[in-house]
Scaffold this active site. Structure first.
Site, short mmCIF file in Angstrom:
data_model
loop_
_atom_site.label_atom_id
_atom_site.label_comp_id
_atom_site.label_asym_id
_atom_site.label_seq_id
_atom_site.Cartn_x
_atom_site.Cartn_y
_atom_site.Cartn_z
N ASN A 10 1.15 -5.50 -9.24
CA ASN A 10 0.51 -4.20 -9.41
C ASN A 10 0.77 -3.72 -10.85
OD1 ASN A 10 0.28 -1.33 -9.57
ND2 ASN A 10 0.23 -1.22 -7.35
N HIS A 13 1.55 0.79 -13.52
CA HIS A 13 2.47 1.52 -14.39
C HIS A 13 2.41 1.08 -15.85
CE1 HIS A 13 3.54 3.94 -11.12
NE2 HIS A 13 3.90 2.91 -10.39
N ARG A 21 0.65 8.88 -23.50
CA ARG A 21 0.33 9.25 -24.87
C ARG A 21 -1.16 9.28 -25.16
NH1 ARG A 21 4.93 9.00 -28.27
NH2 ARG A 21 3.59 9.60 -29.98
N HIS A 46 -4.36 0.63 -8.32
CA HIS A 46 -4.62 1.77 -7.45
C HIS A 46 -5.38 2.81 -8.25
CE1 HIS A 46 -2.72 4.94 -4.50
NE2 HIS A 46 -4.02 5.03 -4.57
N ARG A 48 -6.30 6.11 -8.26
CA ARG A 48 -5.98 7.35 -7.54
C ARG A 48 -7.03 8.40 -7.82
NH1 ARG A 48 -0.29 7.41 -5.68
NH2 ARG A 48 -0.78 9.48 -4.93
N ARG A 52 -4.23 9.37 -12.39
CA ARG A 52 -3.00 9.55 -13.19
C ARG A 52 -2.63 8.30 -13.97
NH1 ARG A 52 1.47 10.11 -8.43
NH2 ARG A 52 0.02 11.71 -7.79
N HIS A 53 -3.07 7.12 -13.50
CA HIS A 53 -2.77 5.92 -14.29
C HIS A 53 -4.03 5.07 -14.48
CE1 HIS A 53 -2.01 4.60 -10.18
NE2 HIS A 53 -0.75 5.02 -10.14
N GLU A 73 -6.59 -0.73 -4.56
CA GLU A 73 -6.06 0.23 -3.60
C GLU A 73 -6.79 1.54 -3.79
OE1 GLU A 73 -1.92 0.75 -4.27
OE2 GLU A 73 -1.42 -1.29 -3.75
N THR A 103 4.37 8.76 -5.37
CA THR A 103 3.85 7.45 -5.05
C THR A 103 3.35 7.50 -3.61
OG1 THR A 103 4.36 5.08 -4.95
CG2 THR A 103 6.16 6.59 -4.41
N THR A 104 2.82 6.40 -3.12
CA THR A 104 2.26 6.40 -1.77
C THR A 104 3.41 6.44 -0.77
OG1 THR A 104 0.54 5.02 -2.71
CG2 THR A 104 0.56 5.23 -0.33
N GLU A 154 -1.23 -4.29 5.39
CA GLU A 154 -0.07 -4.32 4.49
C GLU A 154 0.98 -3.40 5.08
OE1 GLU A 154 -0.74 -4.36 0.30
OE2 GLU A 154 1.20 -3.45 -0.12
N HIS A 194 5.89 -2.14 -1.35
CA HIS A 194 6.40 -0.82 -1.73
C HIS A 194 7.91 -0.85 -1.85
CE1 HIS A 194 6.66 3.42 -2.48
NE2 HIS A 194 5.35 3.43 -2.61
N GLY A 195 8.37 -0.58 -3.06
CA GLY A 195 9.81 -0.47 -3.31
C GLY A 195 10.53 -1.81 -3.37
N GLY A 216 5.02 -3.63 -7.83
CA GLY A 216 4.62 -3.01 -9.08
C GLY A 216 5.74 -2.39 -9.87
N HIS A 217 6.24 -1.24 -9.40
CA HIS A 217 7.09 -0.40 -10.24
C HIS A 217 8.31 -1.12 -10.78
CE1 HIS A 217 10.05 2.82 -11.05
NE2 HIS A 217 8.99 3.39 -11.61
#
Ligand code: PXP
Length: 244
Positions: A10, A13, A21, A46, A48, A52-53, A73, A103-104, A154, A194-195, A216-217
């Site tokens: 993912n 980020h 920036r 994702h 959203r 936001r990203h 996503e 986050t989700t 998932e 996730h996580g 991802g993160h």
């Protein structure tokens, strides 16, 4: 670990850093190409609702150049379904979305929104995408997911990842393991995410019914220090450790 356990990377980020920036860099599409070259089996983004990203142009720039399948996503809203139908990525994962969340945070409430989820699944499948539902390991959601007609699930591993190592995490792992078995028995292709990170991924990678992890993160955070190819290699090694 199943021999075919896939890693979906993912790249959201990378876009988070860019959006901080308003520069054109770092470009998540470039990150996706690097990740694919470093062995990612698919690329997840994702889109959203608050953008936001990942931005719409990222999706439409990525699709024609990505050498591995793209997994989009998105929330179950009319506007997002229109974008999904137009973009037609290989995979779409329907997720819950709340604007104020970081986050989700939870799984999709398929049982509480069965008509809308079923209609979205049908439209997106008709356009050519394979749909997955991001749900918690919960029997009611599993039954509803089956009724929706989606072929893939998932499992939300956030509760497992957040639990303290020890009995709490073991209990979450047991729940996910049993759920994955039930979901597979119902015919779903079972994914998880996730996580997840190098420290906690092995027990999840060891669940034989799970064929794909989306991460991802933690991966992007590690890549800031060691680079994306090295971060992916470390994660692959951690996944493989489940089988030795
Ligand atoms: N899978 C789904 C459906 C997600 O929404 C996310 C977070 O965007 C992930 C996997 C990856 O989670 P993380 O960024 O914590 O690795």
């Amino acid at each position: 670990m199943p021999a075919f356990l896939r890693l979906g990377v993912n790249v959201d980020h990378i876009a988070t850093l860019r959006q901080a920036r308003g520069t054109p860099y770092p470009d998540p599409v470039e990150g996706a190409l690097l990740a694919a070259a470093a062995g990612a089996d698919s690329i997840t983004i994702h889109l959203r609702e608050d953008r936001r990203h990942i931005q719409d142009h990222d999706l439409f720039r990525l699709l024609p150049v990505c050498p591995v399948p793209v997994n989009l996503e998105m929330a179950v809203t009319p506007a997002m379904v229109e974008i999904g139908v137009e973009a037609r990525p290989k995979y779409i994962c329907l997720v819950p979305e709340r604007r104020e969340e970081r986050t989700t945070e939870g799984g999709l409430d398929v049982a509480g929104n069965l008509a809308a989820v079923t209609e979205a699944c049908q439209r997106l499948a008709a356009a050519g995408s394979e749909v997955s539902l991001f749900i918690a390991a919960d029997a009611e959601q599993l039954a509803a997911a089956k009724a929706s007609g989606a072929p893939n699930l998932e499992i939300h591993t956030g509760g497992y990842a957040d639990a303290e190592p020890g009995p709490a995490r073991e209990a979450e792992l047991a729940r996910i393991t049993a759920f994955a078995r039930e979901a597979r028995a119902l015919g779903f292709n079972v994914h998880a995410g996730h996580g997840l990170n190098t420290e906690n991924v092995a027990p999840i990678a060891r669940i034989p019914e799970i064929v794909e992890l989306n991460i991802g993160h933690a991966l992007i955070a590690r890549a800031v220090f060691v680079g994306l190819p090295a971060a992916i290699a470390e994660l692959r090694l951690a996944m493989a450790r489940s089988s030795v």
